[in-house]
Write an enzyme that holds these catalytic residues in place. Structure first.
Site, short mmCIF file in Angstrom:
data_model
loop_
_atom_site.label_atom_id
_atom_site.label_comp_id
_atom_site.label_asym_id
_atom_site.label_seq_id
_atom_site.Cartn_x
_atom_site.Cartn_y
_atom_site.Cartn_z
CD GLU A 1 -46.15 37.82 42.12
OE1 GLU A 1 -46.10 36.66 42.57
OE2 GLU A 1 -46.07 38.25 41.05
CD GLU B 1 -44.09 41.67 37.28
OE1 GLU B 1 -44.37 40.63 36.63
OE2 GLU B 1 -43.30 41.76 38.27
O1 G3I Z 1 -32.08 29.64 34.09
C1 G3I Z 1 -32.54 28.26 33.96
C2 G3I Z 1 -31.93 27.60 33.04
O2 G3I Z 1 -30.61 27.20 33.40
C3 G3I Z 1 -32.80 26.21 32.76
O3 G3I Z 1 -32.03 25.37 31.84
C4 G3I Z 1 -34.23 26.45 32.35
C5 G3I Z 1 -35.05 25.06 32.52
O4 G3I Z 1 -36.16 25.38 32.74
O5 G3I Z 1 -34.85 27.32 33.67
C6 G3I Z 1 -34.11 28.77 33.58
O6 G3I Z 1 -34.63 29.25 34.75
C7 G3I Z 1 -36.17 29.83 34.32
C8 G3I Z 1 -36.05 31.17 34.44
O7 G3I Z 1 -37.04 31.98 34.54
C9 G3I Z 1 -34.92 31.75 33.72
O8 G3I Z 1 -35.55 31.70 32.15
C10 G3I Z 1 -36.86 29.19 35.64
O9 G3I Z 1 -37.08 27.94 35.36
C11 G3I Z 1 -38.42 29.88 35.41
O10 G3I Z 1 -39.23 29.40 36.51
C12 G3I Z 1 -38.08 31.28 35.49
O11 G3I Z 1 -39.32 32.07 35.44
C13 G3I Z 1 -39.11 33.31 35.81
C14 G3I Z 1 -40.44 33.51 36.65
O12 G3I Z 1 -40.72 34.93 37.11
C15 G3I Z 1 -40.02 32.88 38.01
O13 G3I Z 1 -39.19 33.57 38.73
C16 G3I Z 1 -39.63 33.89 34.76
O14 G3I Z 1 -38.52 34.26 33.68
C17 G3I Z 1 -39.98 35.69 34.79
O15 G3I Z 1 -40.56 36.45 33.80
C18 G3I Z 1 -41.18 35.66 35.86
O16 G3I Z 1 -41.47 36.90 36.32
C19 G3I Z 1 -42.48 37.06 37.08
C20 G3I Z 1 -42.01 38.37 38.16
O17 G3I Z 1 -40.70 37.98 38.74
C21 G3I Z 1 -43.18 38.70 39.37
N1 G3I Z 1 -44.40 38.56 38.54
C22 G3I Z 1 -44.66 37.68 37.71
C23 G3I Z 1 -43.88 37.46 36.82
C24 G3I Z 1 -44.17 36.23 35.66
O18 G3I Z 1 -44.27 35.07 36.53
#
Ligand code: G3I
Length: 382
Positions: free
Chosen positions: A169, A274
């Site tokens: 990205e 994805e």
């Molecule tokens: O693990 C913590 C947990 O301990 C906490 O209680 C909870 C509260 O919100 O958050 C949890 O972490 C979250 C994590 O996903 C695991 O579920 C984060 O807040 C959340 O921001 C994170 O989102 C991920 C996002 O990327 C940001 O890294 C998504 O799961 C994941 O599917 C998404 O994937 C991205 C790709 O890497 C790149 N392309 C876009 C795609 C979608 O955004």
């Protein structure tokens, strides 16, 4: 058998040969002991074994195999794994001198156990970025930090990683380079440098640029220009990852097709990295996957908490069928198709762009049962 395992495998066909050998040996053993053999179930990874890898993103819970039913499904249906989160810099390299490989080591062990390959996600991303990178102001220091980051992570899994999202990205919606700390400190030259670092540490892994909204003309033009500059600087880049966070009506099949052709024309492989098909209304018409865009939840945005209406089930089934038909048509250009999650309940799309919605973007329902879309793509003719 080890010879087969050690070959640099381009498509899952060799794994299929290996599985056939194992099956034949099992058959001989079964004949000998008169134990009846079960027939191999038809699966999506089996269906597309001669076309492209069929992958999924795995959460920490799935990597840790906490749900035995889902673990069996993952082993049965997918032959390529991407860490949904645990290999992002804030998790794997949380501070300058600290690396945390516990979860990623388990991912590689799981892949080995299940005879799957691993795609590394990712080596450089402005989001979920370790804080210490943000604090670097000097380009020499940034090169040193990136060298340490890439050599340590890609080096640990050298020879065991099918491919890497080297850069994730880095292009904005208008086609310009994203104003990340890397661009600020090093200028556009950071791009070929990180690809060169990745190639030096693991020359056999395929190196990808990965992004969303890759079918939008202005963004596509920006990505193509960036890739040409990386190539002109003498860096190895092997592929383009089109994330595939798509909707029922957009992008069109034609837009997806022309994009696959345009990226492939750069001499690169194309991976759909994805994939998910969002069926909910788009609050404020949010496109793509920019997680800084958030919308408030309200009833209009979350209409299907009690189940998806039949008409939308049918529309999603047809959509997946059309998309996979296109993938088969261009299978010579496509290296891998990876879903972003295993079942509808796992998907990040339940929380984007509005939080706590009930979405249905994947091939398996919340009880891990295959949906009609799964049957539809299994029934496609090669
Ligand atoms: O693990 C913590 C947990 O301990 C906490 O209680 C909870 C509260 O919100 O958050 C949890 O972490 C979250 C994590 O996903 C695991 O579920 C984060 O807040 C959340 O921001 C994170 O989102 C991920 C996002 O990327 C940001 O890294 C998504 O799961 C994941 O599917 C998404 O994937 C991205 C790709 O890497 C790149 N392309 C876009 C795609 C979608 O955004």
């Amino acid at each position: 058998m080890d010879i087969l395992l050690n070959l640099s495998i381009k498509k899952p066909a060799l794994m299929k040969i290996k599985n056939l050998l194992i099956l034949s040996l099992a058959f001989l053993a079964a004949c000998k002991s008169s134990v009846p053999l079960e027939t191999e179930p038809i699966t999506i990874k089996g269906k597309f074994a001669n076309n492209f890898y069929l992958g999924t993103a795995l959460s920490l819970k799935q990597i840790n195999e906490l749900d035995s039913i889902q673990s069996a499904l993952i082993a049965r249906e997918f032959n390529a794994y991407t860490a949904e989160n645990v290999m992002k810099s804030m998790h794997i390299h949380p501070s300058k001198d600290t690396f945390n490989f516990a979860a990623s080591d388990r991912l590689f062990d799981l892949a080995k156990k299940n005879n799957a390959v691993v795609h590394g996600h990712n080596l450089l991303w402005h989001s979920q970025l370790s804080k210490f990178f943000e604090e670097i102001k000097d380009s020499t220091e940034m090169v040193a930090a990136l060298t340490n980051h890439i050599y340590t992570i890609a080096g640990r899994y050298k020879g065991r990683t099918l491919s890497w999202d080297v850069v994730n990205e880095a292009v904005e919606g208008d086609g310009s380079l994203r104003k990340s700390v890397f661009l600020e400190v090093m200028g556009a030259g950071y791009l070929p440098i990180v690809f060169k670092l990745a190639a030096a540490v693991d020359p056999k892994a395929d190196l990808y640029y990965n992004d969303y909204s890759m079918t939008v003309p202005v963004k596509k033009a920006g990505v193509i220009e960036m890739v040409k500059n990386i190539q002109a600087a003498g860096a190895k880049i092997d592929g383009i990852g089109m994330q595939g966070h798509w909707h029922l009506d957009s992008p069109t099949i034609e837009e997806i097709e022309t994009s696959i052709l345009a990226y492939s024309a750069l001499g690169l492989k194309v991976a759909i990295t994805e994939l998910d098909i969002d069926v909910l209304p788009r609050p404020k018409n949010v496109e793509g996957a920019d997680i800084s865009q958030k919308a408030e939840i309200d009833i209009l945005n979350n209409p299907y908490t009690a189940g998806l209406p039949e008409s939308l089930v049918a529309a999603q089934t047809q959509r997946y069928k059309d998309i996979f038909e296109l993938f088969l048509k261009h299978q010579d250009k496509i290296s891998r198709v990876t879903f972003w999650g295993v079942n509808d309940g796992d998907s990040w799309k339940n929380n984007f762009p509005a939080k706590s919605r009930t979405n249905y973007p994947l091939l398996f329902d919340r009880n891990n049962k295959p949906k009609l879309a799964y049957d539809a793509i299994l029934s496609l003719k090669d």
